[in-house]
Design a protein around this motif. Sequence first.
Motif, mmCIF file in Angstrom:
data_model
loop_
_atom_site.group_PDB
_atom_site.id
_atom_site.type_symbol
_atom_site.label_atom_id
_atom_site.label_comp_id
_atom_site.label_asym_id
_atom_site.label_seq_id
_atom_site.Cartn_x
_atom_site.Cartn_y
_atom_site.Cartn_z
ATOM 1 N N SER A 35 28.129 38.824 60.591
ATOM 2 C CA SER A 35 29.578 38.795 60.853
ATOM 3 C C SER A 35 30.298 38.090 59.708
ATOM 4 O O SER A 35 29.804 37.101 59.163
ATOM 5 N N GLY A 36 31.414 38.611 59.327
ATOM 6 C CA GLY A 36 32.204 38.030 58.233
ATOM 7 C C GLY A 36 31.791 38.522 56.872
ATOM 8 O O GLY A 36 32.265 38.016 55.847
ATOM 9 N N GLN A 52 33.036 39.417 51.254
ATOM 10 C CA GLN A 52 33.019 40.265 50.072
ATOM 11 C C GLN A 52 34.421 40.415 49.474
ATOM 12 O O GLN A 52 34.596 40.352 48.255
ATOM 13 N N GLU A 53 35.417 40.582 50.321
ATOM 14 C CA GLU A 53 36.797 40.672 49.828
ATOM 15 C C GLU A 53 37.219 39.396 49.142
ATOM 16 O O GLU A 53 37.877 39.409 48.086
ATOM 17 N N SER A 113 36.679 36.548 42.027
ATOM 18 C CA SER A 113 36.223 37.032 40.719
ATOM 19 C C SER A 113 37.399 37.548 39.890
ATOM 20 O O SER A 113 37.466 37.338 38.682
ATOM 21 N N ALA A 114 38.314 38.226 40.565
ATOM 22 C CA ALA A 114 39.501 38.707 39.845
ATOM 23 C C ALA A 114 40.323 37.541 39.318
ATOM 24 O O ALA A 114 40.794 37.552 38.173
ATOM 25 N N LEU A 115 40.493 36.491 40.150
ATOM 26 C CA LEU A 115 41.232 35.316 39.705
ATOM 27 C C LEU A 115 40.525 34.635 38.552
ATOM 28 O O LEU A 115 41.141 34.170 37.587
ATOM 29 N N LYS A 116 39.137 34.560 38.640
ATOM 30 C CA LYS A 116 38.365 33.914 37.572
ATOM 31 C C LYS A 116 38.530 34.671 36.255
ATOM 32 O O LYS A 116 38.673 34.082 35.176
#
Length: 527
Positions: A456-457, A462-463, A469-472
Amino acid sequence: MSDQIKFIVDNLNKEPFRKNYNLITFDSLEPMQLLQVLNDVLAEIDPKQVVDIREEMPEQTAKRMLSLLGILKYKPPGNAADMSTFRQGLVIGSKPVIYPVLHWLLQRTNELKKRAYLARFLIKLEVPSEFLQDETVADTNKQYEDLMEAFKTLHKECEQLKISGFSTAEIRRDISAMEEEKDQLIKRVERLKKRVETVQNHQRMLKIARQLRVEKEREEFLAQQKQEQKNQLFHAVQRLQRIQNQLKSMRHAAADATPESLMKRLEEEIKFNSYMVTEKFPKELENKKKELHFLQKVGSEPAMGHSDLLELESKINEINTQINQLIEKKMMRNEPIEGKLSLYRQQASIISRKKEAKAEELQEAKEKLANLEREVSVKTSQTREYDGTEVLKGDEFKRYVSKLRSKSTVFKKKHQIIAEFKAEFGLLQRTEELLKQRHENIQHQLQTIEEKRGISGYSYTQEELERVSALKSEVDEMKGRTLDDMSEMVKKLNSLVSEKKSALAPIIKELRQLRQKCQGTIYQKYC
Protein backbone atom coordinates in the motif's frame (compact mmCIF):
# COMPACT_ATOMS: atom_id res chain seq x y z
CA MET A 1 -30.46 125.23 12.50
CA SER A 2 -28.94 124.74 15.96
CA ASP A 3 -31.10 121.62 16.53
CA GLN A 4 -29.96 120.29 13.18
CA ILE A 5 -26.26 120.83 14.03
CA LYS A 6 -26.76 119.27 17.46
CA PHE A 7 -28.35 116.18 15.90
CA ILE A 8 -25.45 115.91 13.40
CA VAL A 9 -22.80 116.27 16.12
CA ASP A 10 -24.49 113.70 18.39
CA ASN A 11 -24.65 111.11 15.60
CA LEU A 12 -21.11 111.78 14.43
CA ASN A 13 -19.81 111.18 17.97
CA LYS A 14 -21.49 107.74 18.06
CA GLU A 15 -20.45 104.51 16.41
CA PRO A 16 -19.15 104.00 13.78
CA PHE A 17 -17.87 107.56 13.23
CA ARG A 18 -16.56 108.53 16.73
CA LYS A 19 -15.49 112.03 15.68
CA ASN A 20 -15.47 113.60 19.20
CA TYR A 21 -16.89 116.90 17.99
CA ASN A 22 -18.76 119.56 19.91
CA LEU A 23 -20.92 122.31 18.49
CA ILE A 24 -18.04 124.80 18.36
CA THR A 25 -15.42 122.51 16.81
CA PHE A 26 -17.90 121.18 14.27
CA ASP A 27 -19.07 124.64 13.27
CA SER A 28 -15.46 125.79 12.90
CA LEU A 29 -14.53 123.08 10.39
CA GLU A 30 -12.97 124.17 7.10
CA PRO A 31 -14.85 123.48 3.83
CA MET A 32 -12.47 120.64 2.89
CA GLN A 33 -12.84 119.10 6.34
CA LEU A 34 -16.63 119.40 6.14
CA LEU A 35 -16.59 117.73 2.71
CA GLN A 36 -14.45 114.92 4.17
CA VAL A 37 -17.01 114.43 6.97
CA LEU A 38 -19.78 114.21 4.38
CA ASN A 39 -17.66 111.73 2.37
CA ASP A 40 -17.12 109.61 5.51
CA VAL A 41 -20.87 109.42 6.09
CA LEU A 42 -21.42 108.47 2.43
CA ALA A 43 -18.65 105.84 2.73
CA GLU A 44 -20.48 104.33 5.71
CA ILE A 45 -23.57 104.01 3.49
CA ASP A 46 -21.67 102.82 0.40
CA PRO A 47 -18.14 101.39 0.95
CA LYS A 48 -17.16 102.38 -2.61
CA GLN A 49 -17.06 106.02 -1.49
CA VAL A 50 -13.99 105.54 0.76
CA VAL A 51 -11.83 108.28 -0.78
CA ASP A 52 -9.50 110.98 0.53
CA ILE A 53 -10.92 114.08 -1.16
CA ARG A 54 -7.55 115.80 -0.97
CA GLU A 55 -6.35 113.34 -3.62
CA GLU A 56 -9.37 113.91 -5.86
CA MET A 57 -10.39 116.74 -8.15
CA PRO A 58 -13.31 118.87 -6.86
CA GLU A 59 -15.35 118.20 -10.01
CA GLN A 60 -14.94 114.43 -9.58
CA THR A 61 -15.88 114.68 -5.89
CA ALA A 62 -19.03 116.66 -6.68
CA LYS A 63 -19.97 114.30 -9.52
CA ARG A 64 -19.47 111.20 -7.35
CA MET A 65 -21.45 112.61 -4.41
CA LEU A 66 -24.26 113.88 -6.66
CA SER A 67 -24.59 110.50 -8.37
CA LEU A 68 -24.82 108.69 -5.02
CA LEU A 69 -27.30 111.25 -3.64
CA GLY A 70 -29.37 110.74 -6.80
CA ILE A 71 -29.37 106.98 -6.20
CA LEU A 72 -30.36 107.57 -2.57
CA LYS A 73 -33.19 109.87 -3.86
CA TYR A 74 -32.13 112.97 -1.96
CA LYS A 75 -34.15 116.02 -2.97
CA PRO A 76 -32.39 119.35 -2.33
CA PRO A 77 -34.54 122.07 -0.78
CA GLY A 78 -35.97 124.54 -3.26
CA ASN A 79 -37.05 124.17 -6.86
CA ALA A 80 -35.24 122.94 -9.96
CA ALA A 81 -33.64 126.36 -10.55
CA ASP A 82 -31.67 126.01 -7.29
CA MET A 83 -29.85 122.84 -8.50
CA SER A 84 -26.91 124.84 -9.87
CA THR A 85 -26.58 126.59 -6.50
CA PHE A 86 -26.69 123.21 -4.74
CA ARG A 87 -23.95 121.77 -7.01
CA GLN A 88 -21.77 124.85 -6.53
CA GLY A 89 -22.23 124.72 -2.75
CA LEU A 90 -21.33 121.03 -2.75
CA VAL A 91 -18.12 121.75 -4.67
CA ILE A 92 -16.95 124.54 -2.36
CA GLY A 93 -18.14 122.82 0.85
CA SER A 94 -20.82 125.36 1.79
CA LYS A 95 -22.34 124.79 5.23
CA PRO A 96 -25.96 125.71 4.26
CA VAL A 97 -25.74 122.99 1.59
CA ILE A 98 -23.87 120.24 3.47
CA TYR A 99 -25.67 120.52 6.86
CA PRO A 100 -29.11 119.50 5.45
CA VAL A 101 -27.49 116.65 3.51
CA LEU A 102 -25.74 115.35 6.66
CA HIS A 103 -28.96 115.70 8.69
CA TRP A 104 -30.92 113.77 6.06
CA LEU A 105 -28.28 111.02 5.75
CA LEU A 106 -27.83 110.51 9.51
CA GLN A 107 -31.58 110.26 10.06
CA ARG A 108 -31.96 107.15 7.86
CA THR A 109 -28.51 105.53 7.63
CA ASN A 110 -29.70 101.91 7.75
CA GLU A 111 -32.39 102.48 5.14
CA LEU A 112 -29.91 104.23 2.85
CA LYS A 113 -27.37 101.39 3.27
CA LYS A 114 -29.98 98.96 2.00
CA ARG A 115 -30.87 101.28 -0.90
CA ALA A 116 -27.22 101.72 -1.89
CA TYR A 117 -26.68 97.96 -1.75
CA LEU A 118 -29.72 97.29 -3.94
CA ALA A 119 -28.77 100.03 -6.38
CA ARG A 120 -25.64 98.10 -7.37
CA PHE A 121 -27.83 95.28 -8.72
CA LEU A 122 -31.13 96.92 -9.66
CA ILE A 123 -30.05 99.97 -11.67
CA LYS A 124 -30.69 98.71 -15.17
CA LEU A 125 -28.19 99.27 -17.94
CA GLU A 126 -29.97 100.82 -20.88
CA VAL A 127 -28.98 99.11 -24.15
CA PRO A 128 -29.68 101.07 -27.37
CA SER A 129 -32.40 99.59 -29.49
CA GLU A 130 -30.14 99.21 -32.54
CA PHE A 131 -27.88 96.87 -30.53
CA LEU A 132 -30.85 94.78 -29.44
CA GLN A 133 -31.40 93.73 -33.05
CA ASP A 134 -28.49 91.30 -32.61
CA GLU A 135 -29.78 88.00 -31.21
CA THR A 136 -26.73 87.47 -28.97
CA VAL A 137 -27.11 90.90 -27.40
CA ALA A 138 -30.85 90.40 -27.04
CA ASP A 139 -30.39 87.00 -25.36
CA THR A 140 -27.76 88.44 -23.02
CA ASN A 141 -30.04 91.35 -22.15
CA LYS A 142 -32.90 88.92 -21.51
CA GLN A 143 -30.68 86.84 -19.20
CA TYR A 144 -29.63 90.05 -17.44
CA GLU A 145 -33.26 91.03 -16.85
CA ASP A 146 -34.12 87.50 -15.65
CA LEU A 147 -31.21 87.58 -13.20
CA MET A 148 -32.35 90.97 -11.95
CA GLU A 149 -35.86 89.61 -11.31
CA ALA A 150 -34.39 86.55 -9.59
CA PHE A 151 -32.30 88.82 -7.39
CA LYS A 152 -35.43 90.80 -6.42
CA THR A 153 -37.22 87.58 -5.47
CA LEU A 154 -34.30 86.26 -3.44
CA HIS A 155 -33.82 89.58 -1.68
CA LYS A 156 -37.49 89.65 -0.71
CA GLU A 157 -37.22 86.12 0.66
CA CYS A 158 -34.08 87.08 2.58
CA GLU A 159 -35.81 90.10 4.08
CA GLN A 160 -38.80 87.99 5.07
CA LEU A 161 -36.47 85.49 6.75
CA LYS A 162 -34.75 88.31 8.60
CA ILE A 163 -38.12 89.69 9.75
CA SER A 164 -39.38 86.26 10.77
CA GLY A 165 -36.27 85.68 12.88
CA PHE A 166 -35.01 82.56 14.57
CA SER A 167 -34.96 81.56 18.18
CA THR A 168 -31.77 82.60 19.96
CA ALA A 169 -31.87 79.40 22.01
CA GLU A 170 -31.86 77.31 18.82
CA ILE A 171 -28.98 79.35 17.41
CA ARG A 172 -27.02 78.89 20.65
CA ARG A 173 -27.68 75.16 20.59
CA ASP A 174 -26.50 75.00 17.00
CA ILE A 175 -23.38 76.98 17.87
CA SER A 176 -22.59 74.74 20.86
CA ALA A 177 -23.15 71.62 18.73
CA MET A 178 -20.87 72.98 16.04
CA GLU A 179 -18.20 73.83 18.64
CA GLU A 180 -18.39 70.29 20.03
CA GLU A 181 -18.10 68.90 16.53
CA LYS A 182 -15.13 71.20 15.93
CA ASP A 183 -13.39 69.94 19.11
CA GLN A 184 -14.01 66.35 18.07
CA LEU A 185 -12.59 67.04 14.63
CA ILE A 186 -9.50 68.70 16.17
CA LYS A 187 -8.93 65.69 18.44
CA ARG A 188 -9.40 63.35 15.52
CA VAL A 189 -6.89 65.32 13.45
CA GLU A 190 -4.38 65.21 16.31
CA ARG A 191 -4.81 61.42 16.62
CA LEU A 192 -4.32 61.02 12.92
CA LYS A 193 -1.21 63.22 13.03
CA LYS A 194 0.28 61.10 15.81
CA ARG A 195 -0.52 57.96 13.88
CA VAL A 196 0.97 59.38 10.69
CA GLU A 197 4.18 60.59 12.38
CA THR A 198 5.30 56.98 12.89
CA VAL A 199 5.01 56.32 9.15
CA GLN A 200 8.09 56.85 7.03
CA ASN A 201 8.09 59.89 4.72
CA HIS A 202 4.88 61.19 6.29
CA GLN A 203 5.68 64.77 5.27
CA ARG A 204 5.97 63.72 1.66
CA MET A 205 2.74 61.74 1.93
CA LEU A 206 0.97 64.73 3.48
CA LYS A 207 2.27 66.92 0.66
CA ILE A 208 0.99 64.41 -1.89
CA ALA A 209 -2.41 64.25 -0.13
CA ARG A 210 -2.59 68.06 -0.21
CA GLN A 211 -1.76 68.05 -3.90
CA LEU A 212 -4.44 65.39 -4.41
CA ARG A 213 -7.04 67.57 -2.69
CA VAL A 214 -6.02 70.57 -4.80
CA GLU A 215 -6.26 68.48 -7.96
CA LYS A 216 -9.70 67.19 -6.94
CA GLU A 217 -10.91 70.74 -6.41
CA ARG A 218 -9.45 71.64 -9.78
CA GLU A 219 -11.20 68.60 -11.28
CA GLU A 220 -14.55 69.76 -9.83
CA PHE A 221 -13.94 73.25 -11.19
CA LEU A 222 -13.10 71.84 -14.62
CA ALA A 223 -16.19 69.59 -14.49
CA GLN A 224 -18.31 72.65 -13.74
CA GLN A 225 -16.70 74.51 -16.62
CA LYS A 226 -17.31 71.50 -18.84
CA GLN A 227 -21.01 71.49 -17.88
CA GLU A 228 -21.25 75.22 -18.62
CA GLN A 229 -19.60 74.67 -21.98
CA LYS A 230 -22.05 71.83 -22.67
CA ASN A 231 -24.98 74.12 -21.85
CA GLN A 232 -23.58 76.83 -24.10
CA LEU A 233 -23.05 74.28 -26.84
CA PHE A 234 -26.61 73.01 -26.40
CA HIS A 235 -28.02 76.55 -26.72
CA ALA A 236 -25.79 77.21 -29.72
CA VAL A 237 -26.96 73.97 -31.37
CA GLN A 238 -30.58 74.90 -30.73
CA ARG A 239 -30.02 78.31 -32.24
CA LEU A 240 -28.25 76.75 -35.23
CA GLN A 241 -31.12 74.33 -35.65
CA ARG A 242 -33.68 77.15 -35.61
CA ILE A 243 -31.68 79.03 -38.20
CA GLN A 244 -31.29 75.88 -40.32
CA ASN A 245 -35.04 75.23 -40.13
CA GLN A 246 -35.71 78.79 -41.22
CA LEU A 247 -33.19 78.38 -44.04
CA LYS A 248 -34.77 75.09 -45.12
CA SER A 249 -38.25 76.58 -45.10
CA MET A 250 -37.05 79.58 -47.10
CA ARG A 251 -35.23 77.34 -49.59
CA HIS A 252 -38.24 75.06 -49.87
CA ALA A 253 -40.45 78.05 -50.46
CA ALA A 254 -38.06 79.46 -53.03
CA ALA A 255 -37.25 76.11 -54.73
CA ASP A 256 -40.03 76.13 -57.29
CA ALA A 257 -40.97 79.76 -56.83
CA THR A 258 -41.41 82.17 -59.67
CA PRO A 259 -41.98 85.90 -59.43
CA GLU A 260 -45.65 85.36 -60.27
CA SER A 261 -46.13 82.69 -57.56
CA LEU A 262 -44.31 84.82 -54.99
CA MET A 263 -46.44 87.82 -55.83
CA LYS A 264 -49.58 85.69 -55.65
CA ARG A 265 -48.56 84.30 -52.26
CA LEU A 266 -47.76 87.76 -50.95
CA GLU A 267 -51.10 89.07 -52.21
CA GLU A 268 -52.92 86.22 -50.44
CA GLU A 269 -51.06 86.91 -47.20
CA ILE A 270 -51.78 90.64 -47.52
CA LYS A 271 -55.46 89.95 -48.13
CA PHE A 272 -55.66 87.61 -45.18
CA ASN A 273 -53.83 90.01 -42.86
CA SER A 274 -55.89 92.99 -44.05
CA TYR A 275 -59.10 91.01 -43.50
CA MET A 276 -57.96 90.07 -40.00
CA VAL A 277 -56.99 93.66 -39.18
CA THR A 278 -59.88 95.51 -40.79
CA GLU A 279 -62.82 93.14 -40.26
CA LYS A 280 -62.25 90.27 -37.85
CA PHE A 281 -60.24 91.90 -35.07
CA PRO A 282 -62.39 95.08 -34.92
CA LYS A 283 -65.56 92.96 -34.68
CA GLU A 284 -64.06 90.82 -31.94
CA LEU A 285 -62.84 93.93 -30.13
CA GLU A 286 -66.28 95.51 -30.40
CA ASN A 287 -67.94 92.34 -29.11
CA LYS A 288 -65.49 92.15 -26.21
CA LYS A 289 -66.16 95.81 -25.38
CA LYS A 290 -69.91 95.21 -25.44
CA GLU A 291 -69.53 92.12 -23.28
CA LEU A 292 -67.30 94.04 -20.87
CA HIS A 293 -69.78 96.94 -20.72
CA PHE A 294 -72.62 94.53 -20.12
CA LEU A 295 -70.67 92.73 -17.38
CA GLN A 296 -69.71 96.03 -15.77
CA LYS A 297 -73.34 97.10 -15.87
CA VAL A 298 -74.43 93.81 -14.36
CA GLY A 299 -71.69 94.05 -11.73
CA SER A 300 -72.64 97.62 -10.79
CA GLU A 301 -76.28 96.71 -10.20
CA PRO A 302 -77.35 95.39 -6.81
CA ALA A 303 -77.96 91.72 -6.24
CA MET A 304 -81.26 90.41 -7.63
CA GLY A 305 -83.80 88.43 -5.71
CA HIS A 306 -86.39 85.90 -6.84
CA SER A 307 -89.03 88.57 -7.46
CA ASP A 308 -86.66 90.57 -9.69
CA LEU A 309 -85.93 87.48 -11.77
CA LEU A 310 -89.67 86.80 -12.22
CA GLU A 311 -90.19 90.38 -13.35
CA LEU A 312 -87.37 90.10 -15.92
CA GLU A 313 -88.80 86.84 -17.24
CA SER A 314 -92.20 88.46 -17.70
CA LYS A 315 -90.58 91.37 -19.59
CA ILE A 316 -88.69 88.94 -21.82
CA ASN A 317 -91.93 87.10 -22.63
CA GLU A 318 -93.70 90.38 -23.52
CA ILE A 319 -90.84 91.43 -25.83
CA ASN A 320 -90.87 88.02 -27.51
CA THR A 321 -94.60 88.26 -28.17
CA GLN A 322 -94.10 91.75 -29.67
CA ILE A 323 -91.35 90.41 -31.92
CA ASN A 324 -93.60 87.57 -33.12
CA GLN A 325 -96.40 90.04 -33.88
CA LEU A 326 -94.04 92.22 -35.92
CA ILE A 327 -92.80 89.21 -37.87
CA GLU A 328 -96.41 88.19 -38.65
CA LYS A 329 -97.24 91.68 -39.87
CA LYS A 330 -94.15 91.68 -42.09
CA MET A 331 -95.07 88.34 -43.58
CA MET A 332 -98.62 89.55 -44.24
CA ARG A 333 -97.30 92.52 -46.17
CA ASN A 334 -95.03 90.20 -48.25
CA GLU A 335 -93.30 93.03 -50.11
CA PRO A 336 -91.18 91.63 -52.98
CA ILE A 337 -88.36 94.19 -52.61
CA GLU A 338 -88.01 93.41 -48.92
CA GLY A 339 -88.01 89.72 -49.79
CA LYS A 340 -85.16 90.18 -52.27
CA LEU A 341 -83.23 92.32 -49.83
CA SER A 342 -83.71 89.76 -47.08
CA LEU A 343 -82.47 87.07 -49.46
CA TYR A 344 -79.39 89.11 -50.29
CA ARG A 345 -78.85 89.86 -46.65
CA GLN A 346 -79.07 86.18 -45.81
CA GLN A 347 -76.57 85.30 -48.55
CA ALA A 348 -74.21 88.06 -47.43
CA SER A 349 -74.42 86.93 -43.81
CA ILE A 350 -73.81 83.32 -44.87
CA ILE A 351 -70.77 84.34 -46.92
CA SER A 352 -69.41 86.50 -44.10
CA ARG A 353 -69.86 83.65 -41.63
CA LYS A 354 -68.12 81.23 -44.00
CA LYS A 355 -65.32 83.75 -44.45
CA GLU A 356 -64.92 84.15 -40.71
CA ALA A 357 -64.96 80.37 -40.24
CA LYS A 358 -62.29 79.87 -42.92
CA ALA A 359 -60.16 82.64 -41.43
CA GLU A 360 -60.42 81.03 -38.02
CA GLU A 361 -59.56 77.62 -39.51
CA LEU A 362 -56.54 79.14 -41.25
CA GLN A 363 -55.40 80.83 -38.04
CA GLU A 364 -55.81 77.59 -36.09
CA ALA A 365 -53.92 75.67 -38.79
CA LYS A 366 -51.05 78.20 -38.60
CA GLU A 367 -50.94 77.95 -34.82
CA LYS A 368 -51.06 74.14 -35.02
CA LEU A 369 -48.22 74.16 -37.59
CA ALA A 370 -46.12 76.42 -35.36
CA ASN A 371 -46.76 74.17 -32.35
CA LEU A 372 -45.83 71.07 -34.35
CA GLU A 373 -42.62 72.72 -35.57
CA ARG A 374 -41.74 73.63 -31.98
CA GLU A 375 -42.45 70.06 -30.84
CA VAL A 376 -40.29 68.68 -33.68
CA SER A 377 -37.39 70.99 -32.71
CA VAL A 378 -37.75 69.99 -29.04
CA LYS A 379 -37.84 66.27 -29.89
CA THR A 380 -34.81 66.54 -32.17
CA SER A 381 -32.87 68.45 -29.51
CA GLN A 382 -33.82 65.83 -26.89
CA THR A 383 -32.76 63.02 -29.24
CA ARG A 384 -29.44 64.76 -29.90
CA GLU A 385 -28.95 65.26 -26.17
CA TYR A 386 -29.62 61.58 -25.38
CA ASP A 387 -27.44 59.87 -27.99
CA GLY A 388 -25.77 62.77 -29.79
CA THR A 389 -27.19 61.83 -33.24
CA GLU A 390 -29.34 63.72 -35.69
CA VAL A 391 -32.87 62.66 -36.56
CA LEU A 392 -32.68 60.93 -39.93
CA LYS A 393 -35.05 61.69 -42.76
CA GLY A 394 -35.78 60.26 -46.21
CA ASP A 395 -32.91 58.46 -47.93
CA GLU A 396 -30.68 58.71 -44.84
CA PHE A 397 -33.29 56.82 -42.81
CA LYS A 398 -33.52 54.14 -45.55
CA ARG A 399 -29.73 53.73 -45.57
CA TYR A 400 -29.77 53.54 -41.79
CA VAL A 401 -32.46 50.79 -41.90
CA SER A 402 -30.47 48.77 -44.47
CA LYS A 403 -27.35 49.15 -42.34
CA LEU A 404 -29.28 47.93 -39.30
CA ARG A 405 -30.53 44.91 -41.25
CA SER A 406 -26.98 43.95 -42.29
CA LYS A 407 -25.81 44.38 -38.72
CA SER A 408 -28.71 42.24 -37.47
CA THR A 409 -27.72 39.39 -39.85
CA VAL A 410 -24.10 39.61 -38.68
CA PHE A 411 -25.33 39.64 -35.08
CA LYS A 412 -27.44 36.54 -35.65
CA LYS A 413 -24.45 34.70 -37.16
CA LYS A 414 -22.19 35.68 -34.27
CA HIS A 415 -24.90 34.73 -31.80
CA GLN A 416 -25.20 31.29 -33.46
CA ILE A 417 -21.40 30.81 -33.29
CA ILE A 418 -21.44 31.78 -29.59
CA ALA A 419 -24.26 29.28 -28.96
CA GLU A 420 -22.20 26.53 -30.68
CA PHE A 421 -19.16 27.45 -28.56
CA LYS A 422 -21.30 27.34 -25.40
CA ALA A 423 -22.66 23.91 -26.34
CA GLU A 424 -19.12 22.61 -27.05
CA PHE A 425 -17.90 24.11 -23.77
CA GLY A 426 -20.69 22.27 -21.94
CA LEU A 427 -19.69 18.99 -23.61
CA LEU A 428 -16.04 19.51 -22.67
CA GLN A 429 -16.99 20.28 -19.07
CA ARG A 430 -19.07 17.10 -18.92
CA THR A 431 -16.19 15.10 -20.46
CA GLU A 432 -13.77 16.56 -17.90
CA GLU A 433 -16.10 15.58 -15.05
CA LEU A 434 -16.40 12.02 -16.39
CA LEU A 435 -12.63 11.71 -16.78
CA LYS A 436 -12.04 12.99 -13.25
CA GLN A 437 -14.60 10.52 -11.91
CA ARG A 438 -12.97 7.70 -13.90
CA HIS A 439 -9.51 8.72 -12.59
CA GLU A 440 -10.80 8.64 -9.01
CA ASN A 441 -12.28 5.17 -9.56
CA ILE A 442 -8.98 3.87 -11.04
CA GLN A 443 -7.04 5.36 -8.12
CA HIS A 444 -9.39 3.70 -5.66
CA GLN A 445 -9.03 0.34 -7.48
CA LEU A 446 -5.23 0.74 -7.51
CA GLN A 447 -5.17 1.39 -3.75
CA THR A 448 -7.29 -1.73 -3.09
CA ILE A 449 -4.97 -3.87 -5.25
CA GLU A 450 -1.88 -2.47 -3.42
CA GLU A 451 -3.48 -3.26 -0.05
CA LYS A 452 -4.21 -6.83 -1.21
CA ARG A 453 -0.60 -7.32 -2.43
CA GLY A 454 0.82 -5.76 0.78
CA ILE A 455 2.41 -2.78 -0.96
CA SER A 456 0.00 0.00 0.00
CA GLY A 457 1.24 3.48 -0.84
CA TYR A 458 3.50 2.25 -3.66
CA SER A 459 1.98 4.49 -6.33
CA TYR A 460 2.04 7.50 -4.03
CA THR A 461 5.69 6.78 -3.10
CA GLN A 462 6.62 6.40 -6.75
CA GLU A 463 4.97 9.72 -7.61
CA GLU A 464 6.82 11.40 -4.74
CA LEU A 465 10.15 9.89 -5.88
CA GLU A 466 9.55 11.11 -9.41
CA ARG A 467 8.68 14.56 -8.11
CA VAL A 468 11.77 14.63 -5.84
CA SER A 469 14.00 13.47 -8.68
CA ALA A 470 12.60 16.20 -10.90
CA LEU A 471 13.25 18.78 -8.18
CA LYS A 472 16.79 17.39 -7.67
CA SER A 473 17.53 17.68 -11.36
CA GLU A 474 16.32 21.26 -11.35
CA VAL A 475 18.46 22.07 -8.28
CA ASP A 476 21.51 20.41 -9.88
CA GLU A 477 20.94 22.40 -13.02
CA MET A 478 20.71 25.61 -11.00
CA LYS A 479 23.93 24.68 -9.11
CA GLY A 480 25.71 24.03 -12.38
CA ARG A 481 24.59 27.38 -13.70
CA THR A 482 25.70 29.04 -10.42
CA LEU A 483 29.19 27.41 -10.58
CA ASP A 484 29.56 28.48 -14.19
CA ASP A 485 28.59 32.02 -13.27
CA MET A 486 31.05 32.06 -10.36
CA SER A 487 33.89 30.73 -12.53
CA GLU A 488 33.19 33.38 -15.15
CA MET A 489 33.14 36.04 -12.43
CA VAL A 490 36.53 34.82 -11.05
CA LYS A 491 37.98 34.95 -14.55
CA LYS A 492 36.70 38.49 -14.98
CA LEU A 493 38.16 39.55 -11.60
CA ASN A 494 41.55 37.98 -12.43
CA SER A 495 41.60 39.75 -15.77
CA LEU A 496 40.74 43.05 -14.08
CA VAL A 497 43.50 42.56 -11.46
CA SER A 498 46.07 41.77 -14.17
CA GLU A 499 44.99 44.85 -16.12
CA LYS A 500 45.30 47.05 -13.02
CA LYS A 501 48.76 45.58 -12.24
CA SER A 502 50.00 46.20 -15.76
CA ALA A 503 48.62 49.75 -15.58
CA LEU A 504 50.24 50.43 -12.17
CA ALA A 505 53.66 48.84 -12.96
CA PRO A 506 55.31 51.96 -14.53
CA ILE A 507 53.89 54.16 -11.77
CA ILE A 508 55.33 51.84 -9.04
CA LYS A 509 58.71 51.80 -10.82
CA GLU A 510 58.79 55.58 -10.95
CA LEU A 511 57.74 55.74 -7.29
CA ARG A 512 60.65 53.47 -6.27
CA GLN A 513 63.15 55.68 -8.08
CA LEU A 514 61.72 58.78 -6.38
CA ARG A 515 61.82 57.05 -3.00
CA GLN A 516 65.51 56.07 -3.46
CA LYS A 517 66.35 59.57 -4.55
CA CYS A 518 64.58 61.05 -1.53
CA GLN A 519 66.39 58.68 0.87
CA GLY A 520 69.76 59.64 -0.66
CA THR A 521 69.01 63.31 -0.24
CA ILE A 522 68.07 62.87 3.42
CA TYR A 523 71.27 60.82 4.09
CA GLN A 524 73.51 63.49 2.56
CA LYS A 525 71.81 66.22 4.61
CA TYR A 526 72.35 64.60 7.96
CA CYS A 527 75.77 63.24 7.24
